[in-house]
Design a protein around this motif. Structure first.
Motif, PDB file in Angstrom:
ATOM      1  N   ASN A   6      -6.325   0.212  -8.300  1.00 41.24           N
ATOM      2  CA  ASN A   6      -5.702   1.591  -8.805  1.00 41.24           C
ATOM      3  C   ASN A   6      -5.222   2.507  -8.258  1.00 41.24           C
ATOM      4  N   HIS A   7      -4.518   3.564  -8.517  1.00 41.04           N
ATOM      5  CA  HIS A   7      -3.588   4.692  -7.506  1.00 41.04           C
ATOM      6  C   HIS A   7      -4.701   4.753  -6.208  1.00 41.04           C
ATOM      7  N   LYS A   8      -5.936   5.448  -6.673  1.00 38.33           N
ATOM      8  CA  LYS A   8      -7.229   5.566  -5.549  1.00 38.33           C
ATOM      9  C   LYS A   8      -6.644   4.616  -5.013  1.00 38.33           C
ATOM     10  N   MET A  41      10.268  -0.514   2.167  1.00 35.48           N
ATOM     11  CA  MET A  41      10.700   1.132   2.338  1.00 35.48           C
ATOM     12  C   MET A  41       9.902   2.130   2.035  1.00 35.48           C
ATOM     13  N   THR A  42       9.668   1.813   0.636  1.00 37.82           N
ATOM     14  CA  THR A  42       8.765   2.996  -0.144  1.00 37.82           C
ATOM     15  C   THR A  42       6.826   2.761   0.987  1.00 37.82           C
ATOM     16  N   LEU A  43       6.143   2.218   1.143  1.00 40.50           N
ATOM     17  CA  LEU A  43       5.420   1.741   1.930  1.00 40.50           C
ATOM     18  C   LEU A  43       5.185   2.402   3.156  1.00 40.50           C
ATOM     19  N   ALA A  44       6.487   1.856   4.432  1.00 35.68           N
ATOM     20  CA  ALA A  44       6.430   2.224   4.606  1.00 35.68           C
ATOM     21  C   ALA A  44       7.065   3.594   4.702  1.00 35.68           C
ATOM     22  N   PHE A 153       4.849   1.572  -6.929  1.00 36.62           N
ATOM     23  CA  PHE A 153       4.788   2.788  -6.516  1.00 36.62           C
ATOM     24  C   PHE A 153       5.559   3.936  -6.697  1.00 36.62           C
ATOM     25  N   SER A 154       5.692   3.562  -8.547  1.00 34.76           N
ATOM     26  CA  SER A 154       5.970   4.696  -9.891  1.00 34.76           C
ATOM     27  C   SER A 154       5.444   6.159  -8.800  1.00 34.76           C
ATOM     28  N   TYR A 158       0.245   5.004  -8.320  1.00 32.65           N
ATOM     29  CA  TYR A 158       0.178   4.047  -7.275  1.00 32.65           C
ATOM     30  C   TYR A 158      -0.253   2.175  -8.176  1.00 32.65           C
ATOM     31  N   SER A 159       0.050   1.318  -8.177  1.00 39.28           N
ATOM     32  CA  SER A 159      -0.821   0.305  -8.334  1.00 39.28           C
ATOM     33  C   SER A 159       0.065  -0.807  -8.562  1.00 39.28           C
TER      34      SER A 159
END
Length: 163
Positions: A6-8, A41-44, A153-154, A158-159
């Motif tokens: 989940n997001h957390k 790229m989002t994770l980077a 990665f909305s 995040y999920s």
């Protein structure tokens, strides 16, 4: 489809990975997060933002542009030219499946005088077709080849899902 992280939990994984990156690269002239087109790229960007919060290191981000659906036929290039000399390159993708995308994504760095290259992934599925192993992994998940991992990665949600 079932939620795996989940997001957390995704946030905790990113924070832990960032501290590991900082600890292992204290003596580097800087860290360049090379995010593979899309979720890599989002994770980077997430990792870079976290590292900037906890470290005085020079942190940069560049996109590794390639076609994930036809990686062997695709041109592989960087979104911008950077001075990479003596810096640590951390190649980033959301999910490590067979390693093929990561192998092709290394191409732009092969003729550079970098300090070292490392790999960071949020989820490692451990289906090693190529001898690529991540240095930083958020989550190890043994799956069958028919199962799929989807990273979301909305904005503010995040999920990671398995389906």
């Amino acid at each position: 489809m079932s939620e795996v992280l989940n997001h957390k939990q995704v946030g905790q994984k990113v924070t832990r990975m960032t501290f590991e990156i900082y600890e292992r690269n204290l003596n580097s002239a800087g860290v360049v997060f090379a995010g593979i087109t899309g979720m890599g790229m989002t994770l980077a960007n997430l990792l870079a933002a976290e590292l900037k919060k906890i470290s005085p290191m020079k942190v940069e981000v560049v996109e590794v542009i390639l076609d994930k659906k036809a990686v062997s036929k695709s041109e592989v290039e960087l979104s911008q030219s950077l001075e990479l000399s003596k810096k640590t390159i951390i190649l980033v993708d959301d999910v490590l499946n067979t390693g093929k995308t990561l192998v092709y994504a290394m191409k732009p760095f092969l003729d550079q005088e970098i300090h070292k290259m490392e790999i960071a992934v949020l989820v490692n599925r451990s289906h090693g077709l190529f001898p690529v192993r991540p240095d930083y992994t958020g989550f190890e998940l043994a799956t069958t080849l028919s199962e799929h991992i989807r990273v979301d990665f909305s904005e503010n949600k995040y999920s990671v899902y398995l389906h």
